[in-house]
Design an enzyme around this catalytic site. Structure first.
Site, PDB file in Angstrom:
ATOM      1  N   ASP A  80       0.815  -1.226   0.000  1.00  0.00           N
ATOM      2  CA  ASP A  80       0.000   0.000   0.000  1.00  0.00           C
ATOM      3  C   ASP A  80       0.840   1.264   0.000  1.00  0.00           C
ATOM      4  OD1 ASP A  80       0.808  -0.866   2.603  1.00  0.00           O
ATOM      5  OD2 ASP A  80      -0.663   0.444   3.540  1.00  0.00           O
ATOM      6  N   GLU A 146       0.256  -1.489   5.688  1.00  0.00           N
ATOM      7  CA  GLU A 146       1.328  -0.941   6.535  1.00  0.00           C
ATOM      8  C   GLU A 146       1.046   0.506   6.909  1.00  0.00           C
ATOM      9  OE1 GLU A 146       4.902   1.126   7.817  1.00  0.00           O
ATOM     10  OE2 GLU A 146       3.763   1.572   6.025  1.00  0.00           O
TER      11      GLU A 146
END
Ligand SMILES: [Zn+2]
Ligand SMILES: [Zn+2]
Length: 421
Positions: A80, A146
């Site tokens: 991400d 994350e």
């Protein structure tokens, strides 16, 4: 052309073109891209794991070692990215535009899609060009979420049966760019505390001067907090500590006022207000002292205040030790890593604490030695910034560096040490 997966730069650009920015990251497309590339590398296997919902895949890549009884190496990269404000960029943040001087512009170019592709490129090169077979098994994990805390990503993974079966001995995770000629390496993260303070007070007419309004109470706290912030920052400015070695406190929201159709009523002093702060503590900080400071000075009950701390990461590992990976001879992985950088022709800066926070904290909490490293030197630090870019030459050099690192780590037979974990 970039329509083809014909060379490392086009493969990297095609990965960057997949929009995995929050709040709607396209994880499936990213996993497909990585899986397709991994499939071109002989002996490499892929599997997709789900620990929460189907829209949060974790891709696990396995490069089997010839001695599976030795603890394995894990390389990690998150899928991400943080959001973008496209109108403030020179180029479309998901076009992966390359400038004449080789700068590849994209969200994720530094944080951290570069390392995700470089790991695979390095393995491909070791396998295809050198026919190298690792002694230890090498895993790569591509994890979701994350940037929003990692709890549904690596956080769930480390608690899983699948993870325990991997028997990981050493982990490499992301680091940060270096503006100098030396690579940076990180042995710890700071732990984030999300702090919300609330003040109550006497409401009243906007024209009236009186003691103990909610706003006044909040502002008094803000002053105390900003003084603390200034003291910490002064240590940094005076060269007594690095940015990541002090406690940072930064206001991120204020919520106050009495709404009206056209904004806020100006003649009302509200009875309740709140403010939010991003607080980051180095692993050496004393959390009890910090909690006392918040309780007694930043949100004292006698000033009509309450507070809420949400700890987004631990400060100690499961054995009660500060969350740090040793960067001395007591840690054989450190020596191997350091030697591999030297063998690649690179220079390493003094190991640092990362100013921000990564998934590495989940590994360190288990006591698994983990270093943060992204091979970007002579590069401005652009993570979470507009116009994030990485130069093609820096990208290529990073692949070479990983070839050295992965080869050294995966061929370490451990004969000279007793593995204590
Ligand atoms: Zn980030
Ligand atoms: Zn990152």
């Amino acid at each position: 052309s970039d329509d083809h997966e014909s060379n490392p730069i086009s493969r990297f650009r095609n990965y960057l073109r997949i929009n995995t920015a929050h709040p709607t990251p396209n994880y499936a497309a990213a996993v497909n891209h990585l899986t397709a590339f991994a499939a071109t590398i002989p002996t490499v296997q892929t599997q997709t794991l789900y620990f929460t919902t189907r829209d949060k895949p974790l891709l696990l890549i396995t490069w089997p070692g010839s001695n599976p009884t030795l603890p394995a190496i894990l390389l990690n990269s998150h899928l991400d990215s943080v959001p973008v404000e496209p109108s403030k960029w020179l180029h479309d943040p998901f076009a992966a535009h390359v400038s004449d001087d080789g700068k590849i512009y994209a969200r994720g170019a530094q944080d951290d899609k570069c390392i995700g592709m470089q790991y695979l490129e390095a393995i491909k090169s070791l396998k295809v060009n050198l026919d190298y077979t690792p002694l230890r098994t090498v895993y790569i994990s591509y994890v979701p979420d994350e940037e929003i805390g990692g709890f549904d990503g690596w956080g769930k993974f480390v608690e899983s049966r699948e993870f325990k079966e991997l028997d990981i001995g050493f982990v490499l995770d992301e680091g940060q760019a270096s503006i100098t000629d030396e690579f940076r390496v990180f042995y710890a993260d700071r732990s984030p505390w999300n702090l919300v303070i609330r003040a109550n007070g006497i409401p009243g007419h906007g024209s009236k001067m009186y003691d103990n309004s909610a706003m006044e109470n909040l502002m008094k706290s803000v002053e105390v907090m900003m003084k603390f912030r200034e003291n910490q920052f002064d240590l940094v400015k005076a060269g007594r500590a690095m940015n990541s070695e002090v406690i940072s406190v930064n206001p991120v929201f204020f919520k106050a006022g009495t709404p009206s159709p056209s904004g806020f009523l100006m003649n009302m002093q509200p009875s309740e207000v709140e403010a939010g702060f991003d607080v980051r503590l180095p692993p050496t900080a004393d959390p009890d002292l910090m909690r006392r400071r918040i309780e007694e000075e930043w949100a004292p009950e006698w000033r009509n205040m309450t507070y809420e701390i949400t700890e987004k990461g631990p400060l100690r590992d499961n054995m009660g030790r500060p969350l740090m990976t040793a960067t001395n001879d007591s840690n054989p992985w450190w020596s191997i890593f350091k030697q591999a950088i030297a063998a690649s022709g690179g220079k390493l800066a003094k190991p640092e604490i990362l100013p921000s926070t990564t998934d590495a904290r989940f590994m360190r909490q288990l006591g698994i030695p983990t270093l943060g490293f992204s091979p970007m030197k002579n590069t401005p630090i652009l993570l979470h910034d507009h116009n994030e870019y990485l130069k093609d030459t820096v990208y290529f050099e990073g692949i070479k560096v990983y070839e050295h690192i992965i080869r050294s780590l995966s061929s370490f037979d451990g004969a000279s040490i007793i593995e204590t974990r």
